[in-house]
Write an enzyme that holds these catalytic residues in place. Structure first.
Site, PDB file in Angstrom:
ATOM      1  N   ASP A   1     -86.864 111.965  36.386  1.00 36.58           N
ATOM      2  CA  ASP A   1     -86.430 112.411  37.705  1.00 36.58           C
ATOM      3  C   ASP A   1     -87.356 113.421  38.397  1.00 36.58           C
ATOM      4  O   ASP A   1     -87.719 113.225  39.549  1.00 36.58           O
ATOM      5  CB  ASP A   1     -85.003 112.990  37.601  1.00 36.58           C
ATOM      6  CG  ASP A   1     -84.237 112.852  38.901  1.00 36.58           C
ATOM      7  OD1 ASP A   1     -84.711 112.117  39.774  1.00 36.58           O
ATOM      8  OD2 ASP A   1     -83.177 113.482  39.051  1.00 36.58           O
TER       9      ASP A   1
ATOM     10  N   CYS B   1     -77.440 110.788  55.358  1.00 34.05           N
ATOM     11  CA  CYS B   1     -76.790 110.430  54.088  1.00 34.05           C
ATOM     12  C   CYS B   1     -75.939 111.584  53.536  1.00 34.05           C
ATOM     13  O   CYS B   1     -76.400 112.725  53.445  1.00 34.05           O
ATOM     14  CB  CYS B   1     -77.872 110.026  53.080  1.00 34.05           C
ATOM     15  SG  CYS B   1     -77.214 109.637  51.453  1.00 34.05           S
TER      16      CYS B   1
ATOM     17  N   CYS C   1     -72.322 110.865  46.850  1.00 31.59           N
ATOM     18  CA  CYS C   1     -71.520 109.859  47.546  1.00 31.59           C
ATOM     19  C   CYS C   1     -71.784 108.539  46.834  1.00 31.59           C
ATOM     20  O   CYS C   1     -72.929 108.148  46.644  1.00 31.59           O
ATOM     21  CB  CYS C   1     -71.942 109.777  49.017  1.00 31.59           C
ATOM     22  SG  CYS C   1     -71.348 108.304  49.879  1.00 31.59           S
TER      23      CYS C   1
HETATM   24  S1  SF4 Z   1     -74.822 107.546  49.512  1.00 31.64           S
HETATM   25 FE1  SF4 Z   1     -73.116 107.376  50.999  1.00 31.64          FE
HETATM   26  S2  SF4 Z   1     -73.954 108.155  52.936  1.00 31.64           S
HETATM   27 FE2  SF4 Z   1     -75.706 107.756  51.577  1.00 31.64          FE
HETATM   28  S3  SF4 Z   1     -76.349 105.689  52.058  1.00 31.64           S
HETATM   29 FE3  SF4 Z   1     -74.860 105.478  50.398  1.00 31.64          FE
HETATM   30  S4  SF4 Z   1     -72.861 105.198  51.416  1.00 31.64           S
HETATM   31 FE4  SF4 Z   1     -74.301 105.967  52.927  1.00 31.64          FE
END
Ligand code: SF4
Ligand code: SF4
Length: 313
Positions: free
Chosen positions: A135, A215, A243
């Site tokens: 990473d 994001c 996310c």
């Molecule tokens: S992590 Fe969440 S905000 Fe980022 S691209 Fe994927 S779905 Fe979209």
């Protein structure tokens, strides 16, 4: 140095078996400098950077990332491995945390396992030099994993494996020994665009291209801004660190086997994260974050993120 093709095949096979023995879910080998696909991915990185899609992640700009040989002199091969972090105990409490961050710090988990593999290699090939990358090293990680046959880079920019979906983190062992490479993986996204359709902030601006400043994962983990932009805040959907939406909707993630090892077991506080955490002082946060990947999300950032979610309840 190994001379015959037969011996190279033998040691390459044993090396990948060793990786599985140490607890990795998938393993593959690529030759350096790699196929034309690596050049394609390098160009894609350059385009992404020139559009400033990396936002404040300036470390992405380092030239070294484009040249794997700059990480180890005389590098000839790379072993790519994937560690499945999917736990049967992953939960989505009031404030949600990306599955990759719920268990033990994956950098440490992967590093320890790769170190054992490196020591094993030196018993088999005493003069082979190696370097571990997890990473933080400037390496085109997903491109090299794809080159090693681990999977393909999906339209959501995650590496996807047919059996393990994208619920795994990557590690690499760069080697000075010339080994037998696996075939690079072909893309199996086909006509699917679920990840693009479901991203609540439209951060996947075109297939494979994430605009970081749109994001949720970037804003909750990387961004050092004091506040989260309104457009993102309104779409957090309870995500406080990371996310998983564009992975949760991916058809390849529907039937991934769990990894029951202790390293993937979610921390209790993460499983139960609720409004009470707003009362935690820095010391409590730091104690909780010890040993997790999420310690780079500082206490003030957790508070910022929690408040942003609450602003839109
Ligand atoms: S992590 Fe969440 S905000 Fe980022 S691209 Fe994927 S779905 Fe979209
Ligand atoms: S959701 Fe569909 S398009 Fe997106 S990464 Fe998964 S398979 Fe590919």
């Amino acid at each position: 140095m190994i001379d015959t093709i037969q011996d190279k095949k033998e040691i390459s096979k044993k090396l990948k078996e060793r990786a599985i023995f140490e607890g990795f879910t998938i393993a593959g080998i690529a030759s350096i400098p790699g196929s034309s696909r690596i050049k394609l991915r390098t160009k894609a990185l350059e385009r992404w950077l020139s559009c400033n899609h990396h936002a404040e992640m300036k470390w992405m700009e380092t030239e070294k990332r484009k040249n794997i040989s700059s990480l180890l002199e005389d590098a000839k091969s790379v072993l790519s491995v994937g560690f499945n972090y999917l736990s049967s105990q992953n939960k989505k409490p009031l404030f949600k945390v990306g599955k990759f961050g719920q268990g033990e710090d994956y950098h440490k988990v992967i590093y320890k396992k790769l170190k054992k593999i490196g020591k094993w290699i030196n018993l088999e090939i005493p003069n082979c030099k190696w370097k571990i990358c997890v990473d933080t090293s400037p390496l085109l990680e997903k491109a090299w994993a794809e080159e090693s046959g681990l999977g393909w880079i999906g339209k959501n920019s995650n590496l996807i494996n047919t059996k393990n979906g994208s619920w795994f983190t990557l590690g690499f062992l760069i080697l000075t020994e010339d080994l037998i490479a696996d075939k690079p993986h072909q893309s199996l996204c086909g006509k699917c665009e679920k990840c693009i359709e479901h991203c609540p902030t439209k951060a996947i601006v075109e297939p494979f291209v994430i605009q970081s400043d749109l994001c949720i994962a970037y804003h909750t983990i990387e961004s050092k801004e004091q506040t989260i932009p309104k457009k993102i805040e309104e779409n957090l959907n309870g995500w406080v660190a990371g996310c998983d939406i564009c992975q949760d909707v991916c058809p390849w993630n529907k039937e991934v086997p769990y990894n029951h090892s202790f390293e993937t077991t979610p921390k209790e506080w993460i499983k139960n994260l609720d409004i009470e955490s707003l009362n935690w002082d820095d010391k409590t946060w730091e104690e909780n974050l010890t040993g997790t990947t999420l310690k780079r999300v500082k206490p003030w950032m957790w508070r910022r993120n929690i408040k942003a979610i609450l602003n839109n309840k």
